[in-house]
Design a protein around this motif. Structure first.
Motif, PDB file in Angstrom:
ATOM      1  N   GLY A   1       0.801  -1.223   0.000  1.00  0.00           N
ATOM      2  CA  GLY A   1       0.000   0.000   0.000  1.00  0.00           C
ATOM      3  C   GLY A   1       0.834   1.273   0.000  1.00  0.00           C
ATOM      4  O   GLY A   1       0.281   2.354  -0.085  1.00  0.00           O
ATOM      5  N   ALA A   2       2.164   1.141   0.093  1.00  0.00           N
ATOM      6  CA  ALA A   2       2.977   2.347   0.175  1.00  0.00           C
ATOM      7  C   ALA A   2       3.717   2.638  -1.121  1.00  0.00           C
ATOM      8  O   ALA A   2       4.531   3.545  -1.172  1.00  0.00           O
ATOM      9  CB  ALA A   2       3.969   2.228   1.324  1.00  0.00           C
ATOM     10  N   CYS A   3       3.426   1.875  -2.158  1.00  0.00           N
ATOM     11  CA  CYS A   3       4.152   2.103  -3.411  1.00  0.00           C
ATOM     12  C   CYS A   3       3.741   3.442  -4.004  1.00  0.00           C
ATOM     13  O   CYS A   3       2.556   3.746  -4.110  1.00  0.00           O
ATOM     14  CB  CYS A   3       3.847   0.990  -4.407  1.00  0.00           C
ATOM     15  N   ARG A   4       4.750   4.214  -4.373  1.00  0.00           N
ATOM     16  CA  ARG A   4       4.460   5.509  -4.998  1.00  0.00           C
ATOM     17  C   ARG A   4       3.700   5.329  -6.305  1.00  0.00           C
ATOM     18  O   ARG A   4       2.981   6.202  -6.748  1.00  0.00           O
ATOM     19  CB  ARG A   4       5.767   6.231  -5.310  1.00  0.00           C
ATOM     20  N   TYR A   5       3.928   4.216  -6.922  1.00  0.00           N
ATOM     21  CA  TYR A   5       3.269   3.957  -8.200  1.00  0.00           C
ATOM     22  C   TYR A   5       2.097   2.999  -7.997  1.00  0.00           C
ATOM     23  O   TYR A   5       1.680   2.309  -8.899  1.00  0.00           O
ATOM     24  CB  TYR A   5       4.279   3.437  -9.216  1.00  0.00           C
ATOM     25  N   MET A   6       1.670   2.891  -6.766  1.00  0.00           N
ATOM     26  CA  MET A   6       0.466   2.179  -6.347  1.00  0.00           C
ATOM     27  C   MET A   6       0.571   0.660  -6.326  1.00  0.00           C
ATOM     28  O   MET A   6       0.136   0.020  -5.396  1.00  0.00           O
ATOM     29  CB  MET A   6      -0.739   2.586  -7.191  1.00  0.00           C
ATOM     30  N   GLU A   7       1.130   0.074  -7.381  1.00  0.00           N
ATOM     31  CA  GLU A   7       1.080  -1.382  -7.388  1.00  0.00           C
ATOM     32  C   GLU A   7       2.414  -2.031  -7.729  1.00  0.00           C
ATOM     33  O   GLU A   7       2.468  -3.234  -7.963  1.00  0.00           O
ATOM     34  CB  GLU A   7       0.003  -1.850  -8.351  1.00  0.00           C
ATOM     35  N   GLY A   8       3.471  -1.234  -7.743  1.00  0.00           N
ATOM     36  CA  GLY A   8       4.770  -1.770  -8.132  1.00  0.00           C
ATOM     37  C   GLY A   8       5.209  -2.929  -7.267  1.00  0.00           C
ATOM     38  O   GLY A   8       5.687  -3.955  -7.772  1.00  0.00           O
TER      39      GLY A   8
END
Lengths: 305, 222, 514, 138, 467
Positions: D71-78
């Motif tokens: 949930g913390a990926c800057r690109y949402m789902e990386g």
């Protein structure tokens, strides 16, 4: 509907008698004795016996041969034929052969998908579908021509049946499909096992409204429930089967040893209701691998003595 | 597009084992779209194969290249140089691509690295569905644009079998009943009457029952 | 409503010419979406679009999203989605976008203005850059609420005069205090420069040819096109002077004073070469300076020459900002110029050595008061129009420049940003601008259309005008001319005590990697 | 078949792909018994199957991917992408005899770089168990 | 007309994959596959095709960071799956002073020999510290003496390193009476030295620099112990840096040199006298750290009669060993003004080193009063050093400096010097100056932030509260 009776079943139905048909699955082997035994159990209780065609896609003795054996025993077979395993050439040739052997009733089916059977790896054919098959038999009978338009030396006069499943989805299409089958040339219809009487009533009402019950003999299908387990299995695993919870609860509501009896009772009640129903011309008792009970059921429902 | 899936690596290993120099040739069109044979997959397979052989102490040189389309001469030609340098080609194209390669390079053994599965579309991320069987005789117009030949398990053209329940095919709980879809769609389109029409037996000659098919466009031949 | 304002054009929604508009936020829809359409019903900003007769959820229009601001609203799609299929984050892309002078948010703000003709509805800091000085530290003093007037935008006058000399030549008034800076045919794509001319016509202002000749496509808009006469004299002909309402002598360009123009060989295509009467593919360096001008007298000769060719022409003198820019300005005045145009060191360019852009000449913020005050002291201020340029990026910069002493400004970069320049600064390399703005490449040079450029630029100025009107109203002014030289209305954060400073919007201050 | 003696002493090679937002190298992670090669990825979701395989091909005895918390990926789902790929690639590694256990993925708590040496110790014990990468170039 | 001085350039592409600035981020699973509109195929700079090429050839995905930042992929991708990121490696290059931009621009110049040119306006902060608070002036319309871009190849960038006589006296017959020492000049005002902290101790690095010095006619400061191997053939371009106590050991070396460097310290006077006695034409440079005593030392040295004083500032261009160190700008100006006040500016030449990172720093140093500068880190950067400091910890070099081919290294340094010199010419041209020597101490040719603020903003805004 043809006027002159083609078969015993035809004459029973056309006489207005509430017809009874049974079912006999050919053996998974070449042993004729099995057939004899089953035939004997049905003899006298039914007007004709459906002989299944590799049902559920499990390899069995061919339905033509099995039908011939029953014929030899003095029973009238309804030869089932599915589109799964034969292309149109084989189908026509088999019909001609069957007729030559004295088989007079044919039930045209699409066939269960092979993925349920003993050989899921097999290639299926489905060259033509059941609708096409019905019309093919009808054309052979009435026009004396095969699919290519060739004039047959002697036309196979078959009493043509088809299956209908009032319980499958989409429901609104079910009557339409029945109409289409009747248009294609069906003489009689055997339905899927009836447990959901409400839905069946609705279906037959719609069929009546469309005038379909005047155009073909409709026979309701019944199957006695042996145990709750079987009922649940059928409900969940068998395609196109609709068993309402009330039925299951009713069977489950009695002690285990009484469940069979309860199942038979349900079956008899169903038949009694069908007997009274406008537009239903007979009953098709599918006591698969339980042929010994057919007599009880038929007796119990007061159909034959 | 044509959907394919990479063969298990063991199978590939067996096929290419006899060779010392192997070219893995990717295809940048359909099979790239379904993530089976594009540049990335080619590179990954090459790497995996090299390691697979190395763990067994077998030495094999593996080269890689990806062309735009293995079914088109102009693109195939781009691979000619590398094919000349290698003993065999493992083609990551659909069956058509593999055969096109085999045809253009008569002396080069060409092996398929993919199983060509069907003609279909990507329904959502990672889900591909078969939509066409290439029967050569399109009847979609009758069926609201949903193909019963492909999507009905029994290729029924005159309505559903009795096995359809709640829109699900009797064959597989994850398969939608094509006929349910057809009926729903025709209802939306107000064309339910289409279903009353009797569809005569299908002419399968145009499908693969008629033997290998060939399409000749006289207007294109000079 | 004044005559000038009646001429103002309409804003027309003109979305990005690229498929995906960059936004401050990113909204994503995952595969759990069942396309129930709730989000499309909820969102008042049009982030979620549901097409009639389309069965799948569409990609959210992220750039319209106002972000977490609507967390507490009953239309917050993220929490309302029954499938939990939506997620929202700040766009990580912003970190890599923009520079100290044009921050990512300033770029996005201009994109939004150019799209809608209105100020952005997303919370973007588009009025201040991150440069840490000059305009970015200057604020309008808190206005006296008593003075504020209630006046519709239409009734506020934003026009300025370009001929104040009273020399009998036409009075030329432009409806906004800006006109377009020179962009040459050769450096910039044809649809862009023609689009600018069309916008100038609709806005009742001017654009400038730059030093690249006068392509015939300009002719329908010739009343709004300034001909630039620069040191290379590329493409300058007698008839182009005759077409022009204004001629601009370019002595220097702020970004590269003392160096003359650079047009790298790659950009000299056949058409460009023909226009400039030179050879395809050879780099063009304009000389510096005018080799015929070595004194004010020489300069006056130049000015007279133009006036002789065209009796109605106004003359603008464009110079950069050396220490003695004030002297230069007065010299230009005495030579008979109508407009003195000072171009500060941080202005735009199609290509300039980095060393020049950064180091040579002073920023425009210093030069404006310097020149303004000098002209006032010399008693010439009322007789000449002072135009500033070079690093004026947004509506507020314009207002600040005017308050510092300019009559109006010349805008270049902002026009280009309106047509979606991201200031990647690769204008000069290879085939030129990858975004089809500063390129004459046969493919890249036609990525835009005149209509698109025209409307985007018009939209941006309309949005700016709204800002000016707001500022003027708050100051109790009915005309932007009242603002000229009112530097008493400005404060500079670095010149305030800490306590007072805290009452003003702080200057953005974040480290950047360039 | 090259027979590896798992007890054989060797300096383990570990390749660490990490999302630049998940981890910053403060101290050298290499020690006497391991050499850690660090590859910075713009987002862990950019670590494709090829990169992982290539790392093994280049001789890594283990490959680890350090990703941001769920949930913390800057690109949402990386990070989720990376995890799926690791699962798949691990399968491939099993099939080619390298051993899927050599590939691991770890969610690091917000910039908690301190836990990395501990992770590496775990990875080391896996390497000790499996021995040298049999597919390493000779 | 004198012969034009020219540094020949030749493209010298980097040996290592360059540290790119940006990368795109995209998850291929989200891709529409072989989309006809694929931005990867349409990329104007073709980086993606190159990426695939590298994917099959490289162990590490460094090539990911090769984006040119036009944002077209981000904005045009059918499915909008692209985003962009700054290379973390790029982010950590150098430090606050030697910024990533300076380092990458230095690499570019060493690669191409061209001056960095870009489009769009200036992108940086309004003003910065030190050199970044100076704008240079230029000549405007009504100023007759300038050359502009044309003819700038005749601008002279030569500086002298030898002391000058304070005046000329003549004999009755008209012949020159004053003894004029031999003049030592360098063709451009950047002398070379090895960095005292960065850079691995490897002969190939020293040889690269020495060869470049030799090829351009420049001088290089070097310790005698570092003159090894092939470097011995290039002593003519070298200025040995000797110790006061041990200089005599290197008398042989001095015989072949034009200049010598000795440190400031006790006993200096005697050494200078001894050196003069040994060879009156030998130019003497005295090197001393740049601290608050620098103006005094400069005066002392001018009076002592050394030729050149070399003040060494810190790596970041500040005074060393001082509490509140001044930056070069003010430190140079202070030394220059002290000499002017003392009437001794013409007696001695001033060199400054440390923190000279860009061509503009050279010009600005000279404006502040230097004669020339000595560069070190930039030379290492030309050889692909990353200023990561690993060498100081004894770790392996990220830029693999130990593998530099001296021929390649020489080309890179020559390219860099050519680019710098061209930039100096740009600025001199813009100022209308024909000679770099004319710029020395010409603060009037520059505008300083404090002055501009005072002159233009103070009347408006009052007193500045933030220093």
């Amino acid at each position: 509907m043809t006027t002159q009776a083609i078969s015993n079943l035809h004459s029973v139905l056309s006489s207005g008698t509430f017809a009874v048909t049974g079912e006999c699955g050919p053996p998974r082997g070449a042993d004729m004795n099995v057939l004899n035994k089953k035939g004997e159990l049905l003899r006298g209780w039914v007007d004709a016996v459906n002989v299944t065609d590799n049902q559920t896609a499990i390899v069995r003795m061919s339905s033509i041969a099995a039908s011939k054996h029953l014929l030899d025993m003095g029973l009238e077979p309804v030869m089932q034929m599915v589109c799964r395993d034969r292309n149109r050439i084989a189908i026509q040739s088999d019909i001609l052969g069957a007729y030559s052997l004295g088989i007079r009733n044919i039930l045209c089916l699409s066939g269960d998908h092979q993925s349920f059977g003993s050989q899921p790896d097999a290639m299926n054919v489905f060259d033509i579908d059941s609708m096409n098959l019905i019309r093919t038999v009808k054309d052979m009978r009435d026009e004396g021509k095969d699919m290519s338009g060739f004039d047959l030396k002697e036309a196979p006069k078959m009493f043509i049946g088809a299956a209908a499943n009032p319980f499958a989805d989409p429901f609104e299409y079910r009557v339409l499909r029945l109409a289409k089958k009747i248009d294609a040339g069906v003489d009689f219809i055997q339905t899927q096992c009836i447990y959901n009487m409400e839905r069946f009533r609705e279906w037959i009402r719609l069929a009546r409204e469309e005038g379909l019950t005047e155009k073909a003999y409709i026979m309701g299908g019944v199957t006695p429930i042996k145990t709750v387990g079987m009922a649940k299995y059928m409900k969940n695993k068998v395609a196109g089967m609709d068993i309402p919870d009330e039925i299951i609860n009713r069977v489950a509501g009695v002690p285990k040893e009484k469940q069979t009896e309860e199942g038979l009772k349900i079956c008899q009640e169903t038949i009694e209701e069908l007997k009274e129903m406008d537009g239903v011309h007979g009953v098709h008792v599918m006591a698969i691998e339980w042929e010994e009970k057919v007599a009880d059921i038929v007796k119990g429902a007061g159909l034959r003595k | 597009m044509i959907v394919g899936e990479q063969k298990p690596i063991e199978e590939i290993k067996k096929m290419v084992a006899p060779y010392k120099k192997l070219l893995i040739l990717g295809c940048g069109t359909c099979v790239k779209t379904c993530f089976a044979g594009g540049e990335d997959e080619t590179a990954a397979l090459a790497s995996a194969l090299r390691m697979a052989f190395r763990t067994e102490g077998v030495s094999i040189e593996i080269d890689e290249q990806t062309v735009e389309r293995q079914c088109e001469n102009e693109f195939i030609q781009e691979a000619a140089k590398k094919i000349g340098e290698n003993d065999a080609v493992l083609s990551l194209a659909c069956g058509a691509g593999v055969q096109a390669m085999a045809r253009r390079f008569p002396k080069e053994p060409v092996y398929p690295g993919l199983n060509t599965t069907f003609i279909g579309v990507q329904e959502s991320h990672g889900v591909f569905t078969e939509e066409c069987s290439g029967c050569g005789n399109c009847e979609l117009g009758n069926f609201g644009g949903i193909c019963p030949v492909t999507r009905c398990s029994k290729k029924l053209l005159n309505g559903p079998c009795g096995g359809s329940q709640k829109g699900i095919c009797e064959v597989d709980a994850n398969t939608e009943c094509a006929w349910q879809l057809i009926i729903d769609r025709l209802k939306t389109l107000g064309q339910l009457n289409n279903l009353r029409t009797y569809i005569p037996p299908k002419n399968w000659k145009t499908s693969n029952s008629g033997g290998p098919r060939k399409l000749v466009r006289e207007d294109h031949i000079i | 409503m004044s005559e000038n304002n009646r001429k103002l054009p309409e804003a027309v929604e003109t979305p990005s010419r690229f498929r995906n508009t960059i936004g401050k936020f990113v909204v994503k829809r995952n595969s759990r979406c069942i396309s129930c359409g709730l989000c499309a019903e909820l969102c008042p900003h049009g982030v979620h679009v549901r097409y009639e007769n389309y069965a799948k959820g569409t990609r959210p229009v992220s750039h319209k999203c106002i972000g977490h601001e609507c967390r507490d609203k009953d239309y917050y799609c993220i929490s309302k989605c029954p499938q939990n299929a939506l997620s929202l984050k700040i766009n990580p892309l912003l970190e890599t976008m923009g520079d100290y002078r044009w921050t990512a948010e300033m770029l996005l703000g201009h994109f939004a203005m150019a799209e809608t003709g209105d100020l952005p509805h997303v919370n973007l800091e588009y009025n201040l850059g991150n440069s840490g000085g000059g305009f970015d530290k200057i604020r309008f003093r808190h206005p006296d609420p008593e003075k504020a007037i209630d006046m519709a935008d239409e009734d506020i006058d934003t026009s300025i005069e370009l001929n104040k000399t009273g020399d009998g030549r036409p009075e030329r008034t432009i409806s906004i205090p800006c006109y377009g800076g020179g962009m040459s045919y050769g450096s910039t794509a044809l649809p862009v420069i023609i689009g600018r001319a069309r916008a100038a016509k609709r806005l009742n202002t001017f654009t400038c040819t730059g030093e690249g000749g006068y392509p015939p496509e300009f002719l329908p808009y010739k009343d709004h096109v300034i001909t630039q006469v620069a040191t290379g004299l590329f493409g300058v002909r007698e008839e182009t002077i005759k077409y022009s309402p204004i001629v601009e002598f370019k002595y220097a360009q702020g970004a590269k004073p003392g160096l003359g123009g650079h047009l790298l060989g790659e950009k000299v295509t056949e058409a460009v070469a023909a226009m400039r009467e030179t050879v395809v593919g050879s780099s063009l360096f304009s000389p510096f300076p005018f080799h015929s001008v070595y004194s004010v007298e020489d300069h006056k000769k130049h000015v007279d020459w133009m006036k002789e060719i065209n009796n109605d022409v106004l003359v603008s003198v464009k110079v950069s900002t050396p220490t003695d820019v004030d002297m230069v300005a007065i010299g230009a005045y005495y030579a008979g110029a109508h407009i003195i145009h000072i171009d500060g060191s941080y202005g735009g360019t199609g290509a300039a050595p980095d060393i020049a852009k950064k180091n040579i000449a002073m920023p425009i913020e210093y030069a404006i008061p310097k020149v303004h005050n000098f002209l006032v002291n010399e008693g010439a201020r009322e007789k000449i129009t002072l135009i500033a340029s070079g690093g004026i990026r947004n509506g507020f910069d314009v207002a600040k420049a005017i308050a510092l002493g300019a009559d109006g400004v010349v805008i270049g970069t902002a026009d280009i940003v309106a047509v979606e320049c991201v200031r990647c600064s690769n204008c000069e390399s290879g085939r030129g601008c990858a975004r089809g703005i500063a390129s004459t490449d046969p493919e890249l040079g036609y990525m835009t259309t005149e209509e698109y450029c025209e409307q985007r630029i018009v939209n941006m100025y309309l949005a700016w005008r709204k800002q000016w009107c707001t500022i003027l109203r708050s100051l109790g002014m009915k005309s932007i001319r009242e603002l000229v030289g009112r530097s008493d209305l400005l404060v500079h954060l670095d010149y305030l005590e800490e306590k007072e400073r805290a009452t003003y919007q702080p200057a953005p201050n974040h480290a950047m990697i360039l | 078949m090259i027979v590896m003696n798992p007890m054989e002493k060797f300096k383990a090679k570990i390749t660490l792909f990490h999302c630049i937002n998940a981890f910053t190298e403060h101290v050298s992670l290499s020690t006497d018994d391991r050499e850690v090669k660090i590859v910075k990825m713009p987002c862990s979701g950019m670590t494709t199957e090829v990169f992982m395989l290539k790392a093994f091909e280049a001789g890594a005895d283990a490959v680890a991917i350090l990703v941001c918390p769920e949930g913390a990926c800057r690109y949402m789902e990386g990070n989720m992408r990376a995890r799926k790929r690791v699962e798949k690639t691990s399968n491939v590694l099993d099939k080619i005899g390298v051993g899927g256990k050599r590939l691991s993925i770890h969610n690091l708590a917000a910039k908690n770089s301190d836990s990395v040496p501990g992770l590496l110790d775990e990875i080391m014990s896996t390497i000790k168990e499996l021995g040298k990468n049999p597919a390493a170039a000779a | 007309m004198p012969k034009k001085y020219h540094i020949s350039t030749k493209p010298a592409p980097p040996r290592l994959y360059p540290v790119g600035r940006y990368a795109t981020v995209e998850f291929r699973e989200d891709c529409a596959g072989s989309c006809r509109e694929c931005v990867k195929k349409k990329c104007v700079y073709n980086i993606f095709a190159d990426n695939y090429l590298h994917m099959s050839q490289m162990d590490e995905p460094e090539y990911l960071y090769t984006c040119n930042s036009c944002f077209r992929c981000v904005q045009e991708c059918t499915k909008g799956i692209f985003s962009r990121v700054i290379n973390p490696e790029y982010r950590t290059l150098g430090d606050d002073y030697w910024t990533p931009a300076i380092i990458s621009r230095t690499w570019y110049q060493a690669h191409t020999g061209s001056i960095p040119v870009s489009g769009a306006g200036y992108r940086g902060p309004f003003v910065g510290e030190g050199f970044d608070s100076i704008w240079t002036d230029m000549s405007e319309i009504v100023r007759p003496t300038r050359d502009g871009i044309h003819g700038r190849e005749y601008i002279n960038t030569m500086i002298e390193l030898t002391r000058r006589p304070q005046g000329l006296r003549f004999n009755k017959d008209g012949s020159l009476k004053t003894e004029v020492p031999k003049i030592l000049e360098t063709p451009f005002p950047m002398l070379f030295q090895l960095h005292d902290q960065y850079g691995i101790e490897d002969e190939c690095v020293r040889l690269s620099i020495a060869k470049a010095a030799h090829a351009t006619g420049q001088l290089m400061f070097i310790k005698p112990s570092e003159i090894t191997g092939e470097l011995k053939n290039l002593v003519s371009c070298m200025v040995p840096s000797l110790e006061l106590a041990t200089w005599e050991k290197h008398k042989d070396l001095l015989a072949t040199c034009k200049m010598v460097q000795i440190p400031y310290g006790p006993g200096l006077n005697e050494v200078v006298i001894a050196l003069r006695a040994m060879n009156k034409d030998l130019a003497i440079s005295v090197k001393t750290p740049l601290d608050d005593k620098a103006p005094l030392i400069a005066i002392e040295m001018a009076d002592l009669g050394v030729d050149t004083v070399h003040f060494a500032a810190s790596h970041q261009g500040k005074e060393v060993n001082v509490d509140n160190p001044k930056f070069l700008r003010d430190a140079i100006h202070a030394v220059h003004l002290a000499l002017v006040d003392h009437g001794a500016r013409l007696k001695v030449n001033l060199l400054f080193s440390g923190g000279i990172a860009m061509a503009e720093h050279v010009v600005k140093s000279i404006i502040c009063g230097a004669d020339g500068v000595v560069i070190d880190a930039s030379l290492l950067l030309a050889l692909e050093c990353r200023l990561c400091g690993r060498c100081m910890d004894g770790l392996s070099c990220n830029g693999k400096l130990e593998e530099v081919d001296p021929e390649f290294g020489m080309t890179r340094i020559k390219n860099l010097m050519a680019a710098w010199r061209n930039q100096i010419l740009e600025m001199l041209g813009a100022m209308g100056l024909r000679e770099v020597r004319r710029l020395r101490g010409e603060v009037g040719r520059s505008m300083w932030f404090e002055n501009l603020e005072k002159e233009n903003f103070a009347p408006i805004f009052g007193e500045r509260k933030v220093p």
